[in-house]
Design an enzyme around this catalytic site. Structure first.
Site, PDB file in Angstrom:
ATOM      1  N   GLY A  46      14.830  -3.347  -0.275  1.00  0.00           N
ATOM      2  CA  GLY A  46      15.243  -2.542   0.867  1.00  0.00           C
ATOM      3  C   GLY A  46      14.040  -2.191   1.717  1.00  0.00           C
ATOM      4  N   GLN A  51       9.065   2.521   7.883  1.00  0.00           N
ATOM      5  CA  GLN A  51       8.044   1.886   7.042  1.00  0.00           C
ATOM      6  C   GLN A  51       7.264   0.802   7.789  1.00  0.00           C
ATOM      7  OE1 GLN A  51      11.075   1.282   3.750  1.00  0.00           O
ATOM      8  NE2 GLN A  51       9.202   1.491   2.557  1.00  0.00           N
ATOM      9  N   CYS A  94       9.037   1.628  -4.129  1.00  0.00           N
ATOM     10  CA  CYS A  94       9.084   1.696  -2.673  1.00  0.00           C
ATOM     11  C   CYS A  94       7.950   0.843  -2.120  1.00  0.00           C
ATOM     12  CB  CYS A  94       8.921   3.148  -2.237  1.00  0.00           C
ATOM     13  SG  CYS A  94       8.952   3.369  -0.460  1.00  0.00           S
ATOM     14  N   LEU A  95       8.250   0.049  -1.094  1.00  0.00           N
ATOM     15  CA  LEU A  95       7.206  -0.805  -0.528  1.00  0.00           C
ATOM     16  C   LEU A  95       6.093   0.012   0.122  1.00  0.00           C
ATOM     17  CD1 LEU A  95       9.325  -3.740   0.945  1.00  0.00           C
ATOM     18  CD2 LEU A  95       8.046  -3.648  -1.198  1.00  0.00           C
ATOM     19  N   HIS A 136      18.203   5.494  -0.852  1.00  0.00           N
ATOM     20  CA  HIS A 136      16.737   5.526  -0.757  1.00  0.00           C
ATOM     21  C   HIS A 136      16.297   5.211   0.684  1.00  0.00           C
ATOM     22  CE1 HIS A 136      12.616   4.216  -2.439  1.00  0.00           C
ATOM     23  NE2 HIS A 136      12.597   3.829  -1.183  1.00  0.00           N
ATOM     24  N   GLU A 137      16.919   4.174   1.278  1.00  0.00           N
ATOM     25  CA  GLU A 137      16.519   3.773   2.639  1.00  0.00           C
ATOM     26  C   GLU A 137      16.969   4.797   3.672  1.00  0.00           C
ATOM     27  OE1 GLU A 137      14.354   1.601   2.694  1.00  0.00           O
ATOM     28  OE2 GLU A 137      14.709   0.790   0.705  1.00  0.00           O
ATOM     29  N   HIS A 140      14.554   7.540   3.915  1.00  0.00           N
ATOM     30  CA  HIS A 140      13.385   7.230   4.756  1.00  0.00           C
ATOM     31  C   HIS A 140      13.636   7.630   6.212  1.00  0.00           C
ATOM     32  CE1 HIS A 140      10.402   5.124   2.349  1.00  0.00           C
ATOM     33  NE2 HIS A 140      11.311   4.327   1.818  1.00  0.00           N
TER      34      HIS A 140
HETATM   35 ZN   LIG Z   1      11.136   3.160   0.140  1.00  0.00          ZN
END
Ligand SMILES: [Zn+2]
Length: 172
Positions: A46, A51, A94-95, A136-137, A140
């Site tokens: 995701g 991000q 998480c990226l 989660h996304e 963000h």
């Molecule tokens: Zn994340």
């Protein structure tokens, strides 16, 4: 398509509340394509617009396993309209916090409304890993990271390591 640089935490750009999108134009479609390419290359399941430094309410995800056909999802202005009382605990990463993982509790099932890349309203039911990924996304888009659900002690350990990693990267 193009790979986009991913912003690492801690960074103020990851703490902002993102803006609603009012028109699905070419820039939105291109951003979602680039985000998917960036997510697959990372690799991740995701990715949200903040991000990659874009302050719009946009996310992409694909939780298909390695041997399954890809199942990319692109969501504009996603909103959770229903969530189950039943809880699902998943180990999240998480990226923007590479190599850090922790268990996070979230509703197991959700229903999400969003606008697709053709400008149509959609509603989708998700559970388990997909539900956790979408939540989660969406977090963000409201400036929330998964480490915000951890104890201050655990969160600070991770963020301190991230600061160190960023300093090393800048020095390299
Ligand atoms: Zn994340």
């Amino acid at each position: 398509m193009a790979l986009l640089p991913i912003i690492y935490a801690p960074d103020n750009r990851l703490k902002l509340k993102c803006q609603e999108v009012h028109e699905i134009d070419e820039s939105v479609c291109k951003l979602m394509d680039d985000m998917l390419e960036t997510m697959y290359a990372a690799p991740g399941i995701g990715l949200s617009a903040p991000q990659v430094g874009d302050n719009r309410r946009i996310l992409v995800c694909d939780v298909a396993r390695e041997k399954e056909a890809p199942n990319p999802m692109k969501m504009v202005n996603p909103i959770v309209v229903w969530s189950s009382d039943e809880i699902f605990v998943a180990e999240e990463g998480c990226l923007s916090l590479p190599k850090h993982f922790a268990e996070v509790k979230r509703p197991k099932e959700i229903r999400v409304k969003y606008i697709d890349e053709t400008g149509n309203n959609q509603e989708v039911a998700a559970d388990g890993l997909l539900a956790a990924c979408i939540q989660h996304e969406i977090d963000h888009l409201d400036g929330i990271l998964f480490v915000d659900y951890l104890s201050p002690l655990k969160r600070n350990i991770i963020l301190r390591k991230m600061k160190k990693l960023k300093r090393l990267k800048e020095a390299a």
